[in-house]
Design an enzyme around this catalytic site. Structure first.
Site, PDB file in Angstrom:
ATOM      1  N   THR A  76     -11.341  -2.419  -2.308  1.00 22.79           N
ATOM      2  CA  THR A  76     -10.359  -2.279  -3.268  1.00 22.79           C
ATOM      3  C   THR A  76      -9.567  -3.349  -3.501  1.00 22.79           C
ATOM      4  O   THR A  76      -9.218  -4.378  -2.772  1.00 22.79           O
ATOM      5  CB  THR A  76      -9.292  -1.186  -2.654  1.00 22.79           C
ATOM      6  N   ILE A 122      -8.932  -2.741   1.284  1.00 24.32           N
ATOM      7  CA  ILE A 122      -8.056  -3.984   1.492  1.00 24.32           C
ATOM      8  C   ILE A 122      -7.031  -4.123   0.585  1.00 24.32           C
ATOM      9  O   ILE A 122      -6.036  -5.001   0.837  1.00 24.32           O
ATOM     10  CB  ILE A 122      -9.024  -5.177   1.724  1.00 24.32           C
ATOM     11  N   LYS A 123      -7.241  -3.657  -0.520  1.00 26.59           N
ATOM     12  CA  LYS A 123      -6.079  -3.986  -1.698  1.00 26.59           C
ATOM     13  C   LYS A 123      -5.704  -5.346  -1.718  1.00 26.59           C
ATOM     14  O   LYS A 123      -4.352  -5.734  -1.845  1.00 26.59           O
ATOM     15  CB  LYS A 123      -5.016  -2.956  -1.338  1.00 26.59           C
ATOM     16  N   ARG A 124      -6.447  -6.140  -1.845  1.00 29.12           N
ATOM     17  CA  ARG A 124      -6.168  -7.497  -1.887  1.00 29.12           C
ATOM     18  C   ARG A 124      -6.374  -7.953  -3.515  1.00 29.12           C
ATOM     19  O   ARG A 124      -6.558  -7.082  -4.106  1.00 29.12           O
ATOM     20  CB  ARG A 124      -7.412  -8.478  -1.316  1.00 29.12           C
ATOM     21  N   ASP A 145       0.789  -1.294   0.033  1.00 34.34           N
ATOM     22  CA  ASP A 145       0.102  -0.158  -0.031  1.00 34.34           C
ATOM     23  C   ASP A 145       0.881   1.026  -0.043  1.00 34.34           C
ATOM     24  O   ASP A 145       2.065   0.986  -0.128  1.00 34.34           O
ATOM     25  CB  ASP A 145      -0.700   0.136   1.149  1.00 34.34           C
TER      26      ASP A 145
END
Lengths: 309, 309
Positions: free
Chosen positions: B140, B104-106, A108
């Site tokens: 996200t 969460i940008k997974r 991130d």
């Protein structure tokens, strides 16, 4: 940390890691029933079954392997209860002397990566006390945000002697969609690989760096290129077994010192009891099936490395 | 889900989202003391303080805003207890009618992305019961692994009417390291943007798609290009405020219908009480400071959009 992993790999002559990725479909019926008996039909029940499943597999294999790689998504899918099982799995594996690679693929902006790094491989201070929230030894990291999304992890590696593996060329069928694109003369994965080598130079721990790379077993040609591009980078190699990678595909992921790569198998080991080759063990003895699958994987990989020399 | 978000944005004339990213340093002393009094110096104490902090900010702002965006890293750093606070925050925000975007940008290989999707925006079946483990409305997603790392999220969006925002051009200083690289005539972020538009075509929900994009406020020129490239894609715009983005930078992220973008501010709102502009509120009244910061942000952004028309 990479020197500790290498030491364990050499001691056990086992450049492999068992992926603890407990999907619902893999959990033996008797463990689910036991969980439901204790907690009712609930996420707690699944989490309890997951932990018992992992514990049995760790007990049956820890003398043969240097490391395990729990895939956090398979725990996170069960909510907070799943995260309890993840934490317990990390702790139990470490109590058996295993190196734990948390497959978290986080990444991130700087301050946020810093929080992930603190929570997974670092420490958090509350008043006068220090906590290690998830306490993995190593984690996987996604590079899409560039250096300032990765550096906070490296800072924590350097401070606490931990390690990371940065995604370079992933094992999945569509990994080439962006990763194989040509930027001038190089591909994106080569450019990321060069960055990994650069980032790793400040984090050396013996002959290798605490900053490793992920390169899929399903792409042996790219593995060969990346091996040369990142000589001091340990490569975590997923995609063996269930995803299609074979022992012979893996030779070029290793350096001439016989080191430099650690091959992961998840479903091929933990769900071995569901495959015809290991059906004779039966569902109740799933952990014995896993042990036999580890023995067979080791023979395949040791043979391939010996033949490739 | 995007149609619900748009409805809330229009109702409140507020194309903004408050980022609930509670770093330890932002938590007012009295909330930490209260947590420690109840749970001792522990991660539980921090988690309790985090939830009380969020609750007060939600209570003070929910009538002005359509959505909140908790950054999961800021909870995950506090281990399992932090994840409890995350889950409680999602639930509380939804109880106040807010759309919740889990940052969460997974992103992983197919089966693993499927597990993340189930756990965050989908459901998990245990025996005869169905659970919604984290239950965000939108999340996200990181695109580095290509289509098969994103599609499992889209499948869940289509099944359960949820939404995602895929990282295209992130707000951080080093985002250009890979994202700005030229692949033939296009940059990587343009190529990802085109894919987002393509993925989104199968997930339309009114004039916009449930598959959105993340484009940082800190890169207004790239925002202008991407706006045209993805006409039916909602853009989540981080980087306003603390990261340097200003209202005037945001005009070109919006379409001519005045829609198409939602601007996030995290530290600028939740830590407003620590800034000189809002110091008069005092630490105990941090939530009132946050409300005033929302009012000021709305004036800035509404003014910029009006001036830009």
């Amino acid at each position: 940390m990479i020197s500790k992993l290498i030491q364990e790999i050499e001691k056990k002559d086992a450049p492999i890691v068992v992926g603890l990725d407990p999907q619902l479909g893999f959990l033996p019926k008797h463990l689910m029933e036991q969980g439901i008996k204790e907690y009712g039909e609930s996420l707690e029940a699944v989490a309890a079954a997951v932990f018992e499943f992992n514990k049995a597999i760790i007990d049956a294999t820890y003398d043969l392997i240097p490391a395990v790689k729990p895939q956090v998504a398979m725990y996170e899918q069960f909510g907070v209860s799943g995260m309890v099982a993840y934490r317990e799995t990390v702790e139990y594996a470490k109590s058996k002397g295993l190196v734990v690679i948390g497959d978290i693929k986080r990444g991130d902006i700087g301050s946020t990566s810093g929080a992930y790094a603190a929570g997974h491989i670092g420490t958090v201070q509350v008043g006068g006390k220090t906590f290690l929230p998830f306490d993995e030894d190593m984690v996987t990291v996604n590079p899409y945000l560039g250096s300032d999304g990765v550096k906070p992890f490296i800072d924590v590696c350097n401070k606490n002697d931990r390690g990371i593996f940065v995604l370079v060329k992933t094992s999945n069928p569509s990994s080439g969609e962006f990763q194989d694109q040509k930027i001038g003369e190089k591909t994106l994965y080569e450019m990321v690989g060069e960055k990994v080598a650069e980032w790793g130079a400040d984090s050396m721990d013996g002959a290798y760096s605490n900053v490793g790379a992920v390169v899929g077993a399903t792409y042996p040609e790219q593995g060969r290129v990346l091996r040369k591009l990142m000589p001091h980078t340990y490569i975590l190699v997923p995609g063996y077994g269930a995803q299609g990678g074979k022992g012979e595909d893996l030779v070029d992921f290793f350096n001439e010192d016989g080191l430099g790569a650690i091959v992961n198998s998840s479903r091929g080991i933990i769900a071995a009891y569901t495959k015809s080759d290991y059906a004779k063990f039966g569902e109740k003895h799933f952990a014995d099936a896993s042990r036999q699958a580890v023995v067979d994987m080791l023979a395949d990989i040791r043979g391939a490395i010996a033949a490739g020399k």
